[in-house]
Design a protein around this motif. Structure first.
Motif, PDB file in Angstrom:
ATOM      1  N   MET A 259       0.824  -1.205   0.000  1.00  0.00           N
ATOM      2  CA  MET A 259       0.000   0.000   0.000  1.00  0.00           C
ATOM      3  C   MET A 259       0.862   1.259   0.000  1.00  0.00           C
ATOM      4  N   SER A 260       1.874   1.300   0.909  1.00  0.00           N
ATOM      5  CA  SER A 260       2.662   2.532   1.044  1.00  0.00           C
ATOM      6  C   SER A 260       3.424   2.835  -0.242  1.00  0.00           C
ATOM      7  N   GLY A 261       3.968   1.802  -0.875  1.00  0.00           N
ATOM      8  CA  GLY A 261       4.760   2.009  -2.089  1.00  0.00           C
ATOM      9  C   GLY A 261       3.907   2.530  -3.236  1.00  0.00           C
TER      10      GLY A 261
ATOM     11  N   THR B 187      -1.853  -0.561  10.445  1.00  0.00           N
ATOM     12  CA  THR B 187      -3.060  -0.322   9.648  1.00  0.00           C
ATOM     13  C   THR B 187      -2.732   0.030   8.194  1.00  0.00           C
ATOM     14  N   VAL B 188      -3.739  -0.137   7.353  1.00  0.00           N
ATOM     15  CA  VAL B 188      -3.617   0.282   5.957  1.00  0.00           C
ATOM     16  C   VAL B 188      -3.545   1.806   5.902  1.00  0.00           C
ATOM     17  N   LEU B 189      -4.315   2.451   6.767  1.00  0.00           N
ATOM     18  CA  LEU B 189      -4.264   3.918   6.823  1.00  0.00           C
ATOM     19  C   LEU B 189      -2.836   4.383   7.110  1.00  0.00           C
TER      20      LEU B 189
ATOM     21  N   GLY C  89       5.968   2.531   5.094  1.00  0.00           N
ATOM     22  CA  GLY C  89       5.354   1.273   5.542  1.00  0.00           C
ATOM     23  C   GLY C  89       4.685   1.466   6.886  1.00  0.00           C
ATOM     24  N   GLU C  90       3.725   0.567   7.176  1.00  0.00           N
ATOM     25  CA  GLU C  90       2.888   0.750   8.367  1.00  0.00           C
ATOM     26  C   GLU C  90       3.685   0.931   9.656  1.00  0.00           C
ATOM     27  N   ALA C  91       4.789   0.192   9.810  1.00  0.00           N
ATOM     28  CA  ALA C  91       5.534   0.237  11.076  1.00  0.00           C
ATOM     29  C   ALA C  91       6.261   1.564  11.263  1.00  0.00           C
TER      30      ALA C  91
ATOM     31  N   LEU D 271      10.006  -1.589  -7.486  1.00  0.00           N
ATOM     32  CA  LEU D 271      10.512  -2.964  -7.577  1.00  0.00           C
ATOM     33  C   LEU D 271       9.704  -3.819  -6.612  1.00  0.00           C
ATOM     34  N   GLU D 272       8.923  -4.737  -7.134  1.00  0.00           N
ATOM     35  CA  GLU D 272       8.008  -5.555  -6.320  1.00  0.00           C
ATOM     36  C   GLU D 272       8.429  -7.021  -6.429  1.00  0.00           C
ATOM     37  N   GLY D 273       8.683  -7.623  -5.286  1.00  0.00           N
ATOM     38  CA  GLY D 273       9.170  -8.999  -5.282  1.00  0.00           C
ATOM     39  C   GLY D 273       8.131 -10.029  -5.704  1.00  0.00           C
ATOM     40  N   ARG D 274       6.855  -9.737  -5.440  1.00  0.00           N
ATOM     41  CA  ARG D 274       5.812 -10.720  -5.766  1.00  0.00           C
ATOM     42  C   ARG D 274       5.362 -10.559  -7.226  1.00  0.00           C
ATOM     43  N   ASP D 275       4.478 -11.484  -7.630  1.00  0.00           N
ATOM     44  CA  ASP D 275       3.915 -11.385  -8.980  1.00  0.00           C
ATOM     45  C   ASP D 275       2.629 -10.564  -8.985  1.00  0.00           C
TER      46      ASP D 275
ATOM     47  N   MET E 267      -8.623  -6.410   6.198  1.00  0.00           N
ATOM     48  CA  MET E 267     -10.032  -6.456   5.785  1.00  0.00           C
ATOM     49  C   MET E 267     -10.832  -5.233   6.217  1.00  0.00           C
ATOM     50  N   TRP E 268     -10.475  -4.611   7.349  1.00  0.00           N
ATOM     51  CA  TRP E 268     -11.291  -3.497   7.820  1.00  0.00           C
ATOM     52  C   TRP E 268     -10.607  -2.153   7.596  1.00  0.00           C
ATOM     53  N   ILE E 269     -11.363  -1.176   7.122  1.00  0.00           N
ATOM     54  CA  ILE E 269     -10.923   0.215   7.241  1.00  0.00           C
ATOM     55  C   ILE E 269     -11.368   0.629   8.630  1.00  0.00           C
TER      56      ILE E 269
ATOM     57  N   GLY F  22       0.917  -6.297  -1.653  1.00  0.00           N
ATOM     58  CA  GLY F  22       1.557  -6.802  -0.441  1.00  0.00           C
ATOM     59  C   GLY F  22       0.565  -7.452   0.505  1.00  0.00           C
ATOM     60  N   ARG F  23       0.389  -6.824   1.670  1.00  0.00           N
ATOM     61  CA  ARG F  23      -0.505  -7.399   2.678  1.00  0.00           C
ATOM     62  C   ARG F  23      -1.983  -7.110   2.394  1.00  0.00           C
ATOM     63  N   LEU F  24      -2.257  -6.522   1.229  1.00  0.00           N
ATOM     64  CA  LEU F  24      -3.638  -6.447   0.738  1.00  0.00           C
ATOM     65  C   LEU F  24      -3.761  -7.524  -0.332  1.00  0.00           C
TER      66      LEU F  24
ATOM     67  N   VAL G 245      12.955  -9.224  -6.728  1.00  0.00           N
ATOM     68  CA  VAL G 245      13.264  -9.260  -5.297  1.00  0.00           C
ATOM     69  C   VAL G 245      14.555  -8.498  -5.029  1.00  0.00           C
ATOM     70  N   VAL G 246      14.464  -7.477  -4.191  1.00  0.00           N
ATOM     71  CA  VAL G 246      15.633  -6.671  -3.838  1.00  0.00           C
ATOM     72  C   VAL G 246      16.471  -7.442  -2.819  1.00  0.00           C
ATOM     73  N   THR G 247      17.784  -7.460  -3.035  1.00  0.00           N
ATOM     74  CA  THR G 247      18.659  -8.185  -2.101  1.00  0.00           C
ATOM     75  C   THR G 247      19.615  -7.257  -1.348  1.00  0.00           C
TER      76      THR G 247
HETATM   77  C1  FAD Z   1      -3.937 -10.945   7.894  1.00  0.00           C
HETATM   78  C2  FAD Z   1      -3.844  -9.446   8.025  1.00  0.00           C
HETATM   79  C3  FAD Z   1      -4.934  -8.739   8.490  1.00  0.00           C
HETATM   80  C4  FAD Z   1      -4.862  -7.345   8.589  1.00  0.00           C
HETATM   81  N1  FAD Z   1      -5.979  -6.658   8.954  1.00  0.00           N
HETATM   82  C5  FAD Z   1      -5.983  -5.310   8.855  1.00  0.00           C
HETATM   83  C6  FAD Z   1      -7.201  -4.596   8.964  1.00  0.00           C
HETATM   84  O1  FAD Z   1      -8.276  -5.183   9.122  1.00  0.00           O
HETATM   85  N2  FAD Z   1      -7.154  -3.235   8.874  1.00  0.00           N
HETATM   86  C7  FAD Z   1      -5.978  -2.561   8.665  1.00  0.00           C
HETATM   87  O2  FAD Z   1      -5.998  -1.321   8.600  1.00  0.00           O
HETATM   88  N3  FAD Z   1      -4.810  -3.230   8.526  1.00  0.00           N
HETATM   89  C8  FAD Z   1      -4.793  -4.579   8.592  1.00  0.00           C
HETATM   90  N4  FAD Z   1      -3.640  -5.272   8.369  1.00  0.00           N
HETATM   91  C9  FAD Z   1      -2.378  -4.519   8.199  1.00  0.00           C
HETATM   92  C10 FAD Z   1      -2.247  -3.931   6.788  1.00  0.00           C
HETATM   93  O3  FAD Z   1      -2.449  -4.932   5.846  1.00  0.00           O
HETATM   94  C11 FAD Z   1      -0.854  -3.346   6.641  1.00  0.00           C
HETATM   95  O4  FAD Z   1      -0.646  -2.383   7.656  1.00  0.00           O
HETATM   96  C12 FAD Z   1      -0.608  -2.658   5.297  1.00  0.00           C
HETATM   97  O5  FAD Z   1      -1.208  -3.317   4.224  1.00  0.00           O
HETATM   98  C13 FAD Z   1       0.889  -2.586   5.111  1.00  0.00           C
HETATM   99  O6  FAD Z   1       1.240  -1.905   3.931  1.00  0.00           O
HETATM  100  P1  FAD Z   1       2.785  -1.637   3.670  1.00  0.00           P
HETATM  101  O7  FAD Z   1       2.894  -0.832   2.463  1.00  0.00           O
HETATM  102  O8  FAD Z   1       3.412  -1.144   4.921  1.00  0.00           O
HETATM  103  O9  FAD Z   1       3.436  -3.091   3.466  1.00  0.00           O
HETATM  104  P2  FAD Z   1       3.124  -4.273   2.352  1.00  0.00           P
HETATM  105  O10 FAD Z   1       1.741  -4.107   1.912  1.00  0.00           O
HETATM  106  O11 FAD Z   1       3.510  -5.501   3.003  1.00  0.00           O
HETATM  107  O12 FAD Z   1       4.088  -3.838   1.200  1.00  0.00           O
HETATM  108  C14 FAD Z   1       5.425  -4.222   1.176  1.00  0.00           C
HETATM  109  C15 FAD Z   1       5.736  -4.680  -0.239  1.00  0.00           C
HETATM  110  O13 FAD Z   1       7.127  -4.944  -0.322  1.00  0.00           O
HETATM  111  C16 FAD Z   1       7.301  -6.123  -1.074  1.00  0.00           C
HETATM  112  N5  FAD Z   1       8.611  -6.661  -0.687  1.00  0.00           N
HETATM  113  C17 FAD Z   1       8.994  -7.113   0.523  1.00  0.00           C
HETATM  114  N6  FAD Z   1      10.293  -7.484   0.485  1.00  0.00           N
HETATM  115  C18 FAD Z   1      10.729  -7.244  -0.785  1.00  0.00           C
HETATM  116  C19 FAD Z   1      11.978  -7.419  -1.445  1.00  0.00           C
HETATM  117  N7  FAD Z   1      13.056  -7.920  -0.827  1.00  0.00           N
HETATM  118  N8  FAD Z   1      12.065  -7.073  -2.756  1.00  0.00           N
HETATM  119  C20 FAD Z   1      10.993  -6.558  -3.421  1.00  0.00           C
HETATM  120  N9  FAD Z   1       9.786  -6.379  -2.836  1.00  0.00           N
HETATM  121  C21 FAD Z   1       9.664  -6.722  -1.528  1.00  0.00           C
HETATM  122  C22 FAD Z   1       6.136  -6.995  -0.701  1.00  0.00           C
HETATM  123  O14 FAD Z   1       5.880  -7.999  -1.651  1.00  0.00           O
HETATM  124  C23 FAD Z   1       5.015  -5.973  -0.606  1.00  0.00           C
HETATM  125  O15 FAD Z   1       4.343  -5.801  -1.831  1.00  0.00           O
HETATM  126  C24 FAD Z   1      -3.668  -6.663   8.244  1.00  0.00           C
HETATM  127  C25 FAD Z   1      -2.573  -7.387   7.774  1.00  0.00           C
HETATM  128  C26 FAD Z   1      -2.659  -8.764   7.660  1.00  0.00           C
HETATM  129  C27 FAD Z   1      -1.476  -9.521   7.100  1.00  0.00           C
END
Ligand code: FAD
Length: 431
Positions: free
Chosen positions: A1-3, A404-406, A395-397, A20-24, A47-49, A28-30, A206-208
């Protein structure tokens, strides 16, 4: 989401961005599945906003502006409760436990939260003391208390109750909240942002390693290709940062390494059971089962029929219990889950479809989302957000609304803003 949020923002402003996205797939976590039941988009990740209220949540407003449909609100008070062995629980006994919880435990937690930064205790410490002090509790009372603890805290925050910080309770997620789902699944949001066009996304890349000098950054990938850029934004999960999956040269500074090590990163897994038609109480949002312990194993079933009319129950497991279940085969998970469902509803049929997530085992996630562990200062997320020379972090952290997705979305916009300042006006080829 953040990217994707960052790339959309900067691309629209005329900067050149390479993702650069490692998956197909993006997101990510969506992630969601459309295959388990006709017409369904069941979220496997977020799943929830949370706090889905117009004008109060930029993510909700974005979703609405993109024309995506949201569900009615999830009602956390709408539950059917069962004893550990499957009998429907008497509402008045649940009510007694509920009032004891809110009159005794909640104020104790609030007092300790106010005592920060001195308090360094886990939610499990405080909860355990409360249980021990209430010697009049019956086994059934304890079962209900464990069920509530697991539902309202452990599962929400996706960490073991023994590791969750009392001082930080409420600083990430909390319920009750105004929560809604996306009718077409959370990935529809990312897809809509990508569909506007113009994003340069390299999937299966995949970034190394990330190496920087005074002039720029070299990003090496698993297929041997190197990419260079004046700046790089890392959006990998805290789980993969903890594992050291990407090598940084120069190494990350000690305070960031410490924050990476100390902030919690949990697991939340879903086990989807799809049936021809529902056999359970479809008027409630959740089926909850009392627990003799703190594991939460087969204690929460989300009823998808209530919001969407899909004949699906989703069991939710977190932390160590989720990790244990990830090691089982699909058949073993189905066996355990159905044995419990048949205690609640004797004669329940075999599911026609199932799907199980294993987020801890996914190498590009290594878990679900971050949580505040015992001892974490609130500004630990700010340390995680600190740039390291030409390498920035989203990223969320890294967000003030972690987990959160927000938070992920806002962190992408935050780093886009930082880059605009660093890069100045776009030249079309400058980033
Ligand atoms: C089961 C589950 C339930 C959740 N429920 C909720 C909810 O109800 N409500 C809510 O607000 N949040 C929820 N969350 C949290 C939410 O999904 C995350 O906070 C948010 O999607 C994270 O986005 P991000 O951009 O930080 O990370 P990601 O979405 O994880 O993005 C990181 C990206 O980096 C890529 N990546 C990682 N390593 C590499 C690499 N070496 N090389 C290239 N690409 C790489 C990954 O493939 C991914 O696409 C949930 C998460 C999970 C897993």
């Amino acid at each position: 989401m953040s990217g994707i949020a960052l790339a959309r923002n900067l691309t629209d402003a005329g900067y050149r961005v390479l993702v650069l996205e490692g998956r197909d797939r993006v997101g990510g976590r969506l992630n969601s599945t459309t295959t388990v039941a006709p017409g369904s988009h069941v979220d496997l990740g977020a799943m929830w906003i949370h706090d889905g209220i117009a004008g109060r949540n930029p993510l909700y407003d974005l979703v609405v502006s993109l024309g995506l449909k949201v569900s009615p609100r999830q009602d956390y008070g709408s539950i059917a409760t069962f004893s550990y062995t499957g009998q429907r629980t008497n509402r008045s006994s649940f009510g007694r436990m509920f009032s004891s919880w809110y009159s005794q435990l909640q104020p104790a937690l609030a007092r300790l939260k106010g005592a920060t930064p001195a308090d360094n205790r886990s939610f499990g410490d405080v909860y355990g003391e409360w249980l021990a002090a209430n010697t009049q509790f019956t086994a059934a009372d304890r079962g209900q208390a464990n069920m509530m603890m697991n539902t309202n805290y452990q599962s929400l925050l996706n960490g073991n109750v023994t590791q969750l910080s009392v001082a930080r309770l409420g600083d990430a997620k909390s319920i009750p909240a105004v929560d809604v789902m996306l009718k077409d699944g959370f990935p529809a949001l990312v897809d809509a942002l990508v569909a506007k066009g113009g994003l340069d996304i390299r999937k299966n890349t995949v970034v190394t390693s990330v190496q920087q000098d005074g002039d720029g950054v070299i990003v090496a990938t698993a297929d041997g290709t190197n990419y260079t850029a004046p700046y790089v934004v890392m959006t990998q999960t805290l789980g993969t940062l903890k594992a050291g999956d990407i090598v940084f040269d120069p190494e990350l500074p000690p305070e960031k390494l410490q924050a990476i090590e100390e902030m919690g990163f949990g697991v939340l897994d879903k086990a989807l059971f799809v049936f021809d038609k529902p056999f359970w109480d479809t008027s409630v949002d959740f089926l909850l089962r009392e627990m003799p312990d703190w594991s939460g194993r087969w204690s929460i079933f989300l009823n998808y029929h209530k919001l969407f009319g899909w004949p699906i129950l989703a069991a939710i497991h977190v932390a160590d219990t989720a990790r244990e279940l990830e090691k089982l085969t699909d058949e073993q998970v189905i066996g355990e889950g159905m044995a419990v469902l048949r205690q609640l509803y004797p004669g329940a049929p075999q599911p026609v479809q199932t799907a199980f997530t294993r987020w801890a085992a996914e190498p590009l996630s290594r878990g679900a989302y971050s949580y505040f562990a015992v001892g974490n200062p609130k500004n630990i997320t700010r340390t995680l957000a600190q740039p390291h020379g030409r390498v920035l972090f989203a990223g969320e952290a890294t967000s003030d609304k972690p987990a959160t997705v927000l938070g992920a979305y806002l962190s992408g916009l935050r780093e886009a803003e930082r880059l605009r300042t660093l890069l100045g006006k776009p030249t079309g080829t400058s980033a």
